[in-house]
Design an enzyme around this catalytic site. Structure first.
Site, PDB file in Angstrom:
ATOM      1  N   GLU A  44       1.058  -0.979   0.012  1.00  0.00           N
ATOM      2  CA  GLU A  44      -0.351  -0.002   0.043  1.00  0.00           C
ATOM      3  C   GLU A  44       1.105   1.395   0.199  1.00  0.00           C
ATOM      4  O   GLU A  44       0.682   2.146  -0.942  1.00  0.00           O
ATOM      5  CB  GLU A  44      -0.755   0.468   0.817  1.00  0.00           C
ATOM      6  CG  GLU A  44      -2.147  -1.385   1.473  1.00  0.00           C
ATOM      7  CD  GLU A  44      -3.314  -0.357   0.294  1.00  0.00           C
ATOM      8  OE1 GLU A  44      -2.893   0.374  -0.372  1.00  0.00           O
ATOM      9  OE2 GLU A  44      -3.677  -1.616  -0.755  1.00  0.00           O
ATOM     10  N   TYR A 125      -5.879   7.346   4.334  1.00  0.00           N
ATOM     11  CA  TYR A 125      -7.036   5.715   2.302  1.00  0.00           C
ATOM     12  C   TYR A 125      -5.867   4.963   3.205  1.00  0.00           C
ATOM     13  O   TYR A 125      -6.281   3.958   3.201  1.00  0.00           O
ATOM     14  CB  TYR A 125      -6.029   5.843   1.348  1.00  0.00           C
ATOM     15  CG  TYR A 125      -6.106   4.755   0.528  1.00  0.00           C
ATOM     16  CD1 TYR A 125      -7.117   4.580  -0.030  1.00  0.00           C
ATOM     17  CD2 TYR A 125      -4.529   4.887   0.031  1.00  0.00           C
ATOM     18  CE1 TYR A 125      -6.877   2.822  -0.537  1.00  0.00           C
ATOM     19  CE2 TYR A 125      -4.420   3.318  -0.464  1.00  0.00           C
ATOM     20  CZ  TYR A 125      -5.424   2.865  -0.721  1.00  0.00           C
ATOM     21  OH  TYR A 125      -5.608   1.750  -1.036  1.00  0.00           O
ATOM     22  N   ASP A 143      -9.723   5.973  -2.529  1.00  0.00           N
ATOM     23  CA  ASP A 143      -8.678   5.780  -3.672  1.00  0.00           C
ATOM     24  C   ASP A 143      -9.067   6.924  -4.484  1.00  0.00           C
ATOM     25  O   ASP A 143     -10.119   7.345  -4.901  1.00  0.00           O
ATOM     26  CB  ASP A 143      -7.564   5.457  -3.126  1.00  0.00           C
ATOM     27  CG  ASP A 143      -8.324   4.083  -4.244  1.00  0.00           C
ATOM     28  OD1 ASP A 143      -9.392   4.004  -4.194  1.00  0.00           O
ATOM     29  OD2 ASP A 143      -7.079   3.662  -5.222  1.00  0.00           O
TER      30      ASP A 143
END
Length: 350
Positions: A44, A125, A143
């Site tokens: 991520e 996020y 996102d």
DNA sequence: TATCCGTGGCA
DNA sequence: TTGCCAAGGAT
């Protein structure tokens, strides 16, 4: 949040079950086991503002070299920065290390969105994404993909970033309580493969019957965005010094700011005019070509000087890195460009 | 809230 | 060649 009784979440999950991308940090849909939180977190962070294609190789190298968060926490800073070189947004690498050391001290990752967001480099996020994907928490994950998909689904014509609150509401209204991790990844896959920024493939979209932008024939026009500022141009000079034994004169850049914490060639600050600032007394030669590079918010023209330095050279700035220890791949891209041009010049002279 | 912060691919 | 864009965060 709702449970997707209207069928939209279910339709997307069914599409995901059949078409999920095969990614190295992902557990395929439908399996009961959870993915390794370390790998979810690492992926991520790498994927922030970065394409899957660019991340793949970095992810493989990082997880091979540092298979656990404890291993990464014990790594040398310079090794991590060097391994990150070329991926960009280097604050991510500095925060990655800080985060790894905090998490290793805690004995593992927090399992809630709020706990995750306390950590360096983890914002709204990423915290929601890790909580949903690694820990199956029913978080609303928003996102850039989600923003684009929601703007089209609900025909939101307000430009970004002003539309963010409305988009978040719509995203929450669609997020199911079941399989939140798969759902989050499904929307991202949809955005990456079908609901793309240009030329969306609406004809094969699992949400085609629900999309207001498609009904209006304007999917490709959304989301609207505020106009961007023009990039100014800056100028500078980079000094590529090679000692007689082949060692290179390099400088570790300050922790904060552009290319923070990365290796680079010495030189004055870049500005409206290029400034000479040789880091050591020597005969510096202008190689006659400039490195061109574009950063997020400016263009750069970088003049290049080369010199062969004596063994007793004591530089005013920078440190010598032996030929054995120097890896061009440890350099951020702009410095790598300078090196490639300077090396050609060295070889031409000899 | 606005600005700063990389890179490579693509039309 | 130029501009746009990609799973944002920190300040």
């Amino acid at each position: 949040m709702r449970d997707g009784v209207d069928g939209r979440a279910g339709a997307l999950l069914a599409w995901y079950d059949a078409h999920a991308r095969d990614l190295p940090w992902r557990v395929p849909p439908g399996r009961a086991d959870r993915p390794d939180p370390y790998r979810v977190w690492l992926s991520e962070v790498m994927l922030q503002q970065t394409t899957v294609a660019a991340v793949r190789g970095y992810f493989e190298r990082f997880t091979t070299r540092w298979p656990t968060v404890a291993a990464l926490a014990a790594a040398d800073d310079a090794d991590v920065m060097g391994e990150w070189a070329g991926l960009g947004y280097y604050a991510r690498a500095r925060n990655l290390l800080k985060c790894a050391r905090v998490v290793a001290g805690m004995g593992g990752f927090p399992q809630t969105r709020a706990g995750l967001q306390e950590l360096p480099g983890i914002g709204p996020y990423t915290a929601a994404a890790i909580a949903a994907i690694a820990f199956d928490a029913p978080e609303v994950v928003v996102d850039g993909n989600v923003e684009r998909v929601m703007a089209r689904m609900f025909r939101i014509e307000t430009p970004l970033p002003r539309a963010k609150p409305e988009i978040r509401e719509k995203a929450a209204s669609l997020t199911p309580d079941a399989r939140p991790g798969d759902y989050a990844q499904a929307v991202m896959d949809l955005g990456a493969t079908i609901c793309t920024p240009k030329s969306p493939a609406c004809g094969i979209c699992p949400w085609m019957d629900h999309c207001r932008a498609r009904a209006a024939g304007m999917a490709a026009e959304l989301p609207k965005k505020e106009p961007k500022k023009a990039k100014p141009t800056r100028y500078g000079i980079a000094y590529v010094g090679r000692r007689a034994d082949g060692a290179w004169l390099l400088e570790r850049r300050p922790e904060r700011g552009l290319l923070g914490g990365m290796l680079g060639w010495p030189g004055a600050e870049w500005g409206e005019v290029a400034q000479e600032a040789p880091p050591a007394a020597a005969i510096w030669r202008d190689i006659g070509v400039e490195a061109r590079h574009t950063f997020t918010h400016f263009h750069l023209y970088l003049g290049i000087r080369t010199a062969t330095l004596p063994m007793d050279c004591v530089p005013e700035r920078g440190e010598f890195v032996s030929r054995h220890d120097f890896r061009p791949s440890d350099l951020p891209t702009v410095m790598r460009k300078v090196f490639d041009l300077a090396r050609d010049a060295f070889e031409t002279v000899e």
